[in-house]
Design a protein around this motif. Structure first.
Motif, PDB file in Angstrom:
ATOM      1  N   UNK A 191     -14.410  -0.057 -26.170  1.00 41.98           N
ATOM      2  CA  UNK A 191     -13.436   0.236 -27.222  1.00 41.98           C
ATOM      3  C   UNK A 191     -12.202   0.894 -26.610  1.00 41.98           C
ATOM      4  N   UNK A 192     -11.240   1.196 -27.445  1.00 41.59           N
ATOM      5  CA  UNK A 192      -9.964   1.720 -26.935  1.00 41.59           C
ATOM      6  C   UNK A 192     -10.167   3.004 -26.147  1.00 41.59           C
ATOM      7  N   UNK A 193     -11.081   3.850 -26.596  1.00 43.60           N
ATOM      8  CA  UNK A 193     -11.315   5.128 -25.908  1.00 43.60           C
ATOM      9  C   UNK A 193     -11.896   4.895 -24.519  1.00 43.60           C
ATOM     10  N   UNK A 194     -12.870   3.977 -24.427  1.00 42.48           N
ATOM     11  CA  UNK A 194     -13.502   3.700 -23.135  1.00 42.48           C
ATOM     12  C   UNK A 194     -12.511   3.024 -22.194  1.00 42.48           C
ATOM     13  N   UNK A 195     -11.754   2.052 -22.697  1.00 37.46           N
ATOM     14  CA  UNK A 195     -10.775   1.380 -21.848  1.00 37.46           C
ATOM     15  C   UNK A 195      -9.722   2.350 -21.332  1.00 37.46           C
ATOM     16  N   UNK A 196      -9.282   3.246 -22.192  1.00 37.46           N
ATOM     17  CA  UNK A 196      -8.241   4.188 -21.780  1.00 37.46           C
ATOM     18  C   UNK A 196      -8.742   5.186 -20.752  1.00 37.46           C
ATOM     19  N   UNK A 197     -10.058   5.313 -20.616  1.00 35.78           N
ATOM     20  CA  UNK A 197     -10.636   6.238 -19.639  1.00 35.78           C
ATOM     21  C   UNK A 197     -11.056   5.534 -18.357  1.00 35.78           C
ATOM     22  N   UNK A 198     -10.772   4.220 -18.262  1.00 34.85           N
ATOM     23  CA  UNK A 198     -11.241   3.419 -17.128  1.00 34.85           C
ATOM     24  C   UNK A 198     -10.063   2.722 -16.465  1.00 34.85           C
ATOM     25  N   UNK A 199      -9.757   3.077 -15.239  1.00 34.42           N
ATOM     26  CA  UNK A 199      -8.628   2.480 -14.529  1.00 34.42           C
ATOM     27  C   UNK A 199      -8.784   0.986 -14.356  1.00 34.42           C
ATOM     28  N   UNK A 200      -7.651   0.272 -14.283  1.00 34.50           N
ATOM     29  CA  UNK A 200      -7.692  -1.197 -14.217  1.00 34.50           C
ATOM     30  C   UNK A 200      -7.968  -1.709 -12.813  1.00 34.50           C
ATOM     31  N   UNK A 201      -7.990  -0.845 -11.817  1.00 33.71           N
ATOM     32  CA  UNK A 201      -8.384  -1.267 -10.471  1.00 33.71           C
ATOM     33  C   UNK A 201      -9.693  -0.583 -10.089  1.00 33.71           C
ATOM     34  N   UNK A 202     -10.710  -1.383  -9.765  1.00 33.74           N
ATOM     35  CA  UNK A 202     -11.954  -0.852  -9.213  1.00 33.74           C
ATOM     36  C   UNK A 202     -11.845  -0.912  -7.702  1.00 33.74           C
ATOM     37  N   UNK A 203     -11.915   0.233  -7.067  1.00 35.25           N
ATOM     38  CA  UNK A 203     -11.766   0.321  -5.613  1.00 35.25           C
ATOM     39  C   UNK A 203     -13.123   0.712  -5.039  1.00 35.25           C
ATOM     40  N   UNK A 204     -13.769  -0.245  -4.401  1.00 30.20           N
ATOM     41  CA  UNK A 204     -15.132  -0.042  -3.907  1.00 30.20           C
ATOM     42  C   UNK A 204     -15.044   0.222  -2.412  1.00 30.20           C
ATOM     43  N   UNK A 205     -15.319   1.461  -2.018  1.00 27.31           N
ATOM     44  CA  UNK A 205     -15.107   1.917  -0.640  1.00 27.31           C
ATOM     45  C   UNK A 205     -16.446   2.071   0.067  1.00 27.31           C
ATOM     46  N   UNK A 206     -16.568   1.460   1.239  1.00 27.72           N
ATOM     47  CA  UNK A 206     -17.822   1.429   1.983  1.00 27.72           C
ATOM     48  C   UNK A 206     -17.589   1.800   3.442  1.00 27.72           C
ATOM     49  N   UNK A 207     -18.600   2.336   4.115  1.00 25.13           N
ATOM     50  CA  UNK A 207     -18.381   2.769   5.496  1.00 25.13           C
ATOM     51  C   UNK A 207     -18.424   1.653   6.524  1.00 25.13           C
ATOM     52  N   UNK A 208     -18.931   0.460   6.151  1.00 22.26           N
ATOM     53  CA  UNK A 208     -19.131  -0.597   7.146  1.00 22.26           C
ATOM     54  C   UNK A 208     -18.687  -1.950   6.622  1.00 22.26           C
ATOM     55  N   UNK A 209     -18.264  -2.803   7.545  1.00 21.27           N
ATOM     56  CA  UNK A 209     -17.806  -4.136   7.170  1.00 21.27           C
ATOM     57  C   UNK A 209     -18.922  -4.987   6.583  1.00 21.27           C
ATOM     58  N   UNK A 210     -20.144  -4.864   7.130  1.00 20.17           N
ATOM     59  CA  UNK A 210     -21.249  -5.673   6.621  1.00 20.17           C
ATOM     60  C   UNK A 210     -21.496  -5.386   5.149  1.00 20.17           C
ATOM     61  N   UNK A 211     -21.329  -4.135   4.748  1.00 19.41           N
ATOM     62  CA  UNK A 211     -21.516  -3.783   3.344  1.00 19.41           C
ATOM     63  C   UNK A 211     -20.392  -4.360   2.482  1.00 19.41           C
ATOM     64  N   UNK A 212     -19.190  -4.400   3.035  1.00 26.04           N
ATOM     65  CA  UNK A 212     -18.060  -4.973   2.305  1.00 26.04           C
ATOM     66  C   UNK A 212     -18.326  -6.446   2.013  1.00 26.04           C
ATOM     67  N   UNK A 213     -18.736  -7.169   3.028  1.00 25.66           N
ATOM     68  CA  UNK A 213     -18.976  -8.602   2.862  1.00 25.66           C
ATOM     69  C   UNK A 213     -20.084  -8.860   1.849  1.00 25.66           C
TER      70      UNK A 213
END
Length: 761
Positions: free
Chosen positions: A35-57
């Motif tokens: 809903x509008x409240x949940x969307x407004x609390x959730x950024x439009x870019x999900x940035x998934x950060x990992x320590x290793x390339x194998x995990x990224x792939x």
């Protein structure tokens, strides 16, 4: 997680419980169905950060499979060493998922992005610190990067950001004290773990049996160890061997290949392969049903979805060991699973400490099984934040992207990752004719790059056998003859004959190992340069300045429609877009655009923003930056400090300070006349139509602001910029700067066609 008012900050669940799916799918639900409240609390870019390339792939593959199953079309971009997505940053209004290593993502979040043009740093700094959700996964492996993520989260709250900004830290072995940084400790963090329903659904995994034994080995005799491993391996099954160092992994894989003599497959995976070779090895070894022996470093210890019958691991820190155990009998279905550990002497503890190995050794000796239930009896150790910890003053310093007069930048590697990779550069190998690499050669591409420790390049670089680094200031490849010239994150070009790389075993440092050259596409882009502006003079047709200004203003309107929920100063953004290219009316610039036109060509009578790629020439003013002329004229004609800054910064080359370039020629015969970036004090600028009835007045450009302090009752350029930084904060100011740049890019593309040339303006 999906339906709550807010996402948690801490998600702590056992390995194999589905942390990645929980993070990605809950974000998707919140952005699409919330809903509008949940969307407004959730950024439009999900940035998934990992320590290793194998995990990224792996995370990329899983994410794309989920999107396909759901019938969703969403941008998914990858940022990791040797694999840098291009053009992910030109649609800020679109929902997108960005998956990358901590090196690539945190360096960009600190305005010093590795393996990218310095002139795009502020754009990605703006996108990664506004309107986003950061997911930090496998945080026990991140070192100082974890502390940096904690501080950035806190500073986004302190300085302010556009749109919601949230960080979620995930791990099966999360030590809470590691997040107790000086600024984050002031924020209350929400936690979430497994509920009763989760435990019931995961019962088989949580009760998986993994008997533990010590495997006595001699690290000085890799062939002997290889024979032991072959005796343990069962045909048709998967055996995984995880060791702590790349050199050890390479020696063991070579010994296994020799001992096996072709009777089974042996595959090596570590962090010092080029993606060109590594992607094929991973595709083969990590596909379901593959049998053989996989030798790897920490590159697979966390999050990689493999299910070995036998796991053999060197002694490591306890959190790393717990992660490695998760690669054996992952689903809990195997009755013959086994985990064996090989001791490591304290003197060989790196990349861990001797104390960490002592703790791990003591715990292993007390256990006979390392399944999830058995591990619950072992507590999680407390910890303190890894050093160094970035502070507010550091972030302010990093906002300025201009290098010093020697061409040096602030080194952020200590804030990105305090591990053995602190001193890594990226190396590519090519062939070329002559002694000097061609300046119009293709920019380094993802599939060519291999991470190499600086200390291991000594034998391959010398005065007689130099490596090469790209200088954006001079638009040429510069010689590198000593490791004193190297710094973390640098990209080096080496001739293929220098050696040091094996397609089978990755980086070796051995001159006898000659790498095969990676084939490049015919349309590969060139490296960016300080004076480069290909969208200005390499289109297929001329574009009038008034038309281009209208186009860019139109894109600002499109951005406003897509980002309307953000409280942005749209009127100032629109005015900056209208005036951003006024400086192109400068005589030197117009002369460059029309240089090769016939004298009677009627196109000489108009004011152009863009030329075709045929009739333009070189600018008579070295280092000329039209955006500085635009900003000075706009300031003279009533532009606000913010509007003037946004105009100046729309190529990322004129930002916090105005100064002449090293070696820039002064106006002839006028030693006291100010000059900077090809603009001279008192240069005339004519009256110009800027589109939609907006017309500038003729003026003379005033460079007094490049001096220190106040001049004639007005603040200097730097003082104006610092005041804007204080008023808006670094994250918001960079975001506004990026919006104008994106509008310019996209406005230019409206007049480009399939025959156009060049890249971003």
């Amino acid at each position: 997680m999906a339906t709550g008012d807010q996402l948690p900050h801490l998600l702590e669940v056992p390995t194999g419980a589905g942390k990645t799916a929980a993070a990605v799918l809950s974000w998707l639900w919140r952005r699409i169905h919330g809903n509008a409240k949940i969307r407004s609390a959730t950024g439009r870019r999900l940035i998934f950060c990992l320590p290793m390339r194998s995990l990224v792939e792996q995370t990329q593959r899983a994410t794309q499979e989920w999107l396909a199953a759901l019938g969703l079309e969403l941008d998914v971009h990858v940022l990791m060493g040797g694999a840098i997505a291009r053009d992910w940053d030109d649609a800020p209004e679109r929902d997108s998922i960005i998956i990358g290593t901590q090196d690539q993502l945190l360096s960009r979040a600190l305005n010093r992005g590795y393996a990218m043009s310095r002139f795009r740093w502020p754009i990605q700094f703006g996108w990664l610190n506004n309107d986003c959700v950061w997911v930090m996964d496998e945080v026990q492996l991140m070192g100082s990067g974890l502390s940096t993520s904690a501080q950035l989260h806190a500073m986004r709250q302190q300085f302010g950001a556009f749109g919601p900004c949230h960080t979620m830290w995930m791990s099966a072995t999360l030590a809470r004290g590691s997040l107790d940084t000086v600024d984050l400790r002031r924020i209350t963090l929400r936690e979430q773990g497994l509920g009763a329903a989760d435990r019931k659904a995961l019962s088989k995994r949580l009760k998986a049996k993994k008997p533990l034994e010590l495997l006595p080995t001699d690290p000085k005799k890799p062939l002997s160890t290889a024979k032991q491993l072959l005796a343990l391996h069962k045909a048709g099954s998967l055996t995984v061997v995880v060791v702590n160092r790349v050199t050890r992994a390479r020696e063991l894989a070579q010994a296994l290949s020799k001992a096996a003599n072709g009777t089974l497959e042996v595959t090596l995976i570590h962090s010092r392969f080029r993606p060109h070779e590594r992607s094929e090895a991973q595709r083969k070894a990590l596909q379901p049903g593959w049998s053989g022996i996989l030798v790897a470093t920490q590159a697979i210890e966390a999050g990689v979805d493999i299910d070995a019958r036998i796991l053999v691991t060197e002694l490591a820190s306890w959190p790393s060991l717990v992660q490695r155990f998760g690669r054996c009998n992952r689903a809990g279905a195997r009755k013959d699973a086994q985990v064996l550990w090989m001791d490591v002497a304290s003197k060989d503890a790196a990349p861990y400490t001797a104390e960490a190995l002592d703790l791990g050794r003591g715990r292993l000796r007390e256990l006979d099984d390392v399944g999830p239930e058995s591990l619950t009896k072992v507590g999680i150790d407390d910890a303190r934040p890894a050093l160094p910890v970035i502070r507010r003053k550091d972030l302010y310093s990093l906002f300025d992207t201009q290098s010093d007069l020697a061409g040096h930048d602030i080194d952020v590697s200590a804030f990105v990752r305090a591990t053995e990779h602190d001193a890594d550069v990226q190396v590519l190998w090519r062939t070329w004719e002559g002694a000097h690499p061609p300046d119009d050669a293709a920019a380094p591409r993802r599939e060519e790059l291999c991470r190499v420790p600086i200390g291991q390049l000594d034998t391959l670089i010398s005065t007689k056998a130099p490596a090469w680094r790209w200088s954006s200031l001079r638009a040429t490849w510069e010689r590198v003859t000593s490791k004193r010239d190297l710094y973390p994150g640098l990209t080096l070009l080496m001739p293929v004959q220098s050696g040091g790389y094996s397609a089978a075993f990755g980086w070796t440092g051995d001159k006898r190992d000659i790498p095969p050259e990676v084939p490049l596409p015919s349309d590969a882009e060139r490296s960016d340069a300080d004076e480069g502006d290909p969208w200005t003079y390499k289109l297929h047709e001329y574009v009038e300045l008034s038309v281009h200004s209208d186009d860019v203003v139109g894109v600002v309107a499109e951005l406003q429609a897509g980002l309307g929920e953000l409280a942005l100063p749209w009127s100032e953004l629109t005015r900056a877009a209208r005036w951003h290219d006024l400086g192109k009316a400068h005589a030197a610039f117009q002369s460059m655009l029309t240089q090769k036109l016939e004298p009677d060509d009627e196109r000489r009578d108009k004011v152009w923003a863009k030329s075709d790629w045929v009739h333009s020439g070189r600018c008579e003013r070295p280092h000329f930056r039209h955006e500085l002329a635009s900003a000075l004229a706009f300031l003279d004609q009533g532009g606000s400090d913010l509007e003037v800054y946004l105009v100046a910064a729309h190529h990322g080359k004129v930002r916090m300070a105005v100064r002449s370039r090293p070696g820039e020629p002064a106006p002839k015969g006028e030693p006291n006349r100010r000059y900077a970036l090809g603009v001279w004090d008192r240069d005339p600028l004519p009256r110009v139509e800027l589109g939609s009835g907006v017309v500038s007045t003729a003026c003379e450009l005033d460079l007094s602001g490049m001096e220190l302090g106040w001049q004639d009752g007005a603040p200097s350029w730097t003082e104006r910029s610092l005041s804007l930084l204080d008023e808006h904060g670094p994250f918001r100011l960079a975001y506004l700067e990026a919006l104008v740049r994106i509008a310019d890019w996209r406005g230019t593309r409206k007049r480009a066609n399939s025959k156009g040339r060049g890249g971003h303006a």
